[in-house]
Design an enzyme around this catalytic site. Structure first.
Site, PDB file in Angstrom:
ATOM      1  N   GLU A  46       0.831  -1.145  -0.019  1.00 17.00           N
ATOM      2  CA  GLU A  46       0.090  -0.096  -0.152  1.00 17.00           C
ATOM      3  C   GLU A  46       0.898   1.145   0.053  1.00 17.00           C
ATOM      4  OE1 GLU A  46      -3.369  -0.345   2.630  1.00 17.00           O
ATOM      5  OE2 GLU A  46      -3.110   1.626   3.093  1.00 17.00           O
ATOM      6  N   ASP A  47       2.078   1.162   0.791  1.00 22.16           N
ATOM      7  CA  ASP A  47       2.569   2.611   0.932  1.00 22.16           C
ATOM      8  C   ASP A  47       3.894   2.642   0.341  1.00 22.16           C
ATOM      9  OD1 ASP A  47       0.593   3.192   2.598  1.00 22.16           O
ATOM     10  OD2 ASP A  47       1.676   2.646   4.563  1.00 22.16           O
TER      11      ASP A  47
END
Ligand code: MN
Length: 684
Positions: free
Chosen positions: A83-84
């Site tokens: 996600e990051d």
């Protein structure tokens, strides 16, 4: 570097914990996962300033503390990299295998694109956020069906995020807390993850209502101290009896969780702990499942038990896998009040704390799958499957409707969420926010789920997910009429308190406004036995010479007096009737101040053994003295009709007793018996 040592420390703590139950090849995987995650998040800091890697480490630690197998711990360490950071899912699949990759994918936020046609920039952002939330939840549900362990990581993730929410803005705190209460608390509950659920709930209240959280903490701590001696005596007595029967058992007293206390108060309106009989429960832990029944028999042979409170969740486990025997005992020598006992084995305690999925996740691949198969809660998730075709936002609504029942959620204009008891009104809500706001409340702007804003008065009954902006005016103050618009005891007590403090009438005056206090001039004032007036009633004092008898306004006697011509002169001496010599007056309960009053109740329900005993126990508990009792049981239909007349010393006792009576098993209805039929409205 000092910080480097700090996060090496967290990692080594994790590794040491893993080493207690993992093989060296698994430890090597954990080490590799940490290396990938540490590099990926390198240089990034969380809101409170600590290195980002501390977050996945904490999530992994929570799972490792519960001895969850390597796949889950690995996925926990990697749960935010896709996600990051630039690390791709393909890379994880390549390096850690498809199981870990799938677990990470399941907890990765769903990316939605902004709809360029969705209005202005703010509307587009909002719409995107809403869809993102719904789609992410949707994705989690699908992943859960594939691999239920996904949700363990998600819940551990949410737990750590909430624990470390202190540094973010109040708006974000509220949004996170709301999402937690709506989605993760019910999920944890359905998964039987007792420990996680209680901590999540506690944190939610801490962020949404810090004042109430602090107040409840103090209240609970006090009560726990007050109860200490009784608690210890009870533990010793239980242990003694179990030992006497040759049972190796551990007895642990357990104080009701803060959020459970909060929820109970919302349900009952009772903002004290005095009546909370299950404030302390005693857990009896025994080695084996069959010992549970021996322990139960041992305790039942020593003390009385309440039949209808006995629950065998071993024979019939709860949907979330919870097993135990629950019983309620009473009749202990120094402390005769009933108390709850939960009997379970250590393995059942583990299930109660962690849930069957987490317990299964301690087993290696294949082993855990066999253990979660056929779990009732999974069937439940699969039952949602037909909903999965719905647009994600509707799915979320459908699933939530299933998860909640007696609570509704109200939004404030600032985006905060408050849970209130179903049936609460605008006035209740205003008092719930703040008593000052309650006192000046003039109504509310209410935006329903249809998105339409309406102006509502005090007595509007709030609907789930209404957005409510309480309106206040400085020249608005509580009046007796407010008592009818408020349903929670909290608000009612606050209103009564205000009325008394300001010497205002607590009964609604009729059009003739204030009425004089005539009771002082009477030689005697008593309550009519005919209609049994109570504090909430509209009262009419009927005068005969120097005596006054107080009736309910509906009572025939009051109606007759009120209908009579104003004159009481017999006209013997032919004078014109003396105007103003009234025969009746409106009176207030406070000026009558009877030290007790009498009321008749009519109870209906299903007849059963010991029904009367349970009813009279409630009455005795609230110090209601039985004057008369008649039971009529129509045996063919097992229908019980019971008339009871009691003397009441304190009105609140009657209110509480009625509430309790309604909860007595078999009782369907409790109402005040209308001894005098209301006079027919004959006037046009
Ligand atoms: Mn995370």
């Amino acid at each position: 570097m000092a910080t480097a040592e700090l996060f090496m420390d967290s990692f080594h703590t994790l590794l040491a914990q893993c080493a207690e139950y993992m093989e060296s090849s698994a430890l090597e995987t954990v080490r590799r996962a940490y290396a990938v995650a540490e590099r990926a998040h390198h240089g990034v800091r969380r809101d409170a300033g600590e290195p980002y890697i501390e977050h996945p480490l904490a999530v992994a630690q929570w799972l490792a503390d519960r001895r969850v197998m390597v796949d889950c711990v690995t996925a926990a360490l990697l749960h935010d990299v896709v996600e990051d950071t630039p690390v791709s899912l393909q890379r994880l699949q390549h390096q850690f295998g498809p199981v870990v990759a799938q677990l990470v994918d399941g907890v990765t936020k769903f990316e939605v694109l902004e709809d360029p046609n969705a209005g202005d920039e703010l509307a587009r952002k909002r719409d995107r956020k809403r869809r993102q939330q719904a789609e992410t939840f949707h994705k989690l549900l699908v992943a859960m069906m594939e691999d239920p362990r996904t949700v363990l990581i998600k819940i551990a993730d949410r737990l750590h995020n909430l624990r470390t929410l202190g540094a973010v803005s109040p708006e974000r705190q509220a949004a996170k807390a709301r999402e937690t209460l709506e989605i993760y608390v019910p999920l944890a509950s359905r998964l039987g993850m007792g420990e996680a659920k209680y901590e999540l709930e506690d944190l939610v209240l801490r962020y949404t209502d810090p004042r109430r959280h602090a107040w409840l903490s103090g209240l609970i701590a006090n009560k726990r101290d007050e109860d200490r001696e009784r608690t210890q005596t009870t533990v010793r007595a239980l242990e003694r009896v179990l030992l006497h029967h040759g049972l190796l058992a551990e007895v642990r007293p357990h104080v009701k969780h803060l959020y459970s206390v909060h929820r109970r108060m919302l349900e009952t309106g009772d903002e004290t702990l005095d009546e909370m009989a299950d404030f302390i429960t005693y857990t009896v832990l025994v080695p084996q499942a069959f010992d549970c029944y021996d322990a139960m028999n041992a305790l039942h042979s020593q003390w009385h038990q309440i039949d209808r409170r006995l629950r065998d969740y071993i024979a019939r486990p709860k949907l979330n896998g919870y097993e135990a025997i629950h019983t309620t005992l009473f009749g202990m020598l120094d402390y005769p009040d009933p108390f709850d006992v939960h009997i379970r084995s250590f393995a059942m305690q583990d299930i109660a704390d962690n849930g069957p999925v987490l317990v299964a996740a301690r087993h290696t691949s294949g082993g855990w799958r066999a253990r979660v198969q056929g779990l009732e809660w999974l069937t439940q998730v699969q039952a949602w499957q037909h909903e999965l075709a719905l647009p994600a936002t509707e799915l979320v609504a459908a699933v939530q409707g299933d998860l909640f029942r007696d609570q509704i959620f109200i939004f404030t204009p600032r985006g905060e969420i408050k849970d209130v008891a179903r049936g609460s009104t605008v006035l209740d809500f205003a008092y719930r926010l703040h008593s000052d706001l309650g006192e000046r409340c003039s109504g509310a702007k209410v935006t329903g789920r249809d998105g339409v804003m309406r102006l509502e008065g005090h007595n509007y009954i709030l609907q789930d997910r209404d957005m409510v902006q309480v309106l206040s005016q400085d020249d608005t103050h509580p009046t007796a009429a407010w008592l009818r618009a408020a349903h929670t005891h909290h608000a009612r007590d606050a209103i009564s308190h205000y009325l008394h403090a300001h010497n205002l009438p607590t009964e609604e005056a009729e059009e003739d406004g204030n009425y004089p206090d005539v009771t002082e001039q009477m030689a005697s004032v008593r309550l009519g036995y005919c209609c049994e007036p109570m504090p909430e009633d509209r009262l009419i004092g009927v005068v005969a010479g120097q005596r006054m008898v107080v009736h309910r306004q509906e009572c025939r006697h009051a109606q007759e007096a009120m209908a009579a011509p104003l004159s009481v002169s017999n006209g013997h001496n032919g004078d014109t009737p003396e105007r103003g010599a009234r025969q009746w007056f409106r009176v207030r309960w406070e000026t009558v101040h009877p030290d007790r009053f009498r009321v008749s109740l009519l109870l209906t329900g299903m007849d059963r053994n010991n029904l009367m005993r349970d009813i009279t126990a409630v009455l005795a508990r609230y110090d209601l003295n039985i004057v008369n009792l008649g039971a009529l049981s129509i045996s063919t239909r097992y229908k019980a009709i019971i008339r009871i007349t009691v003397d009441v010393k304190r009105p609140e006792h009657l209110r509480q007793a009625i509430q309790r009576l309604r909860n007595v098993e078999g009782i369907v209805n409790v109402e005040r018996r209308q001894r005098v039929p209301p006079a027919a409205a004959t006037q046009p």
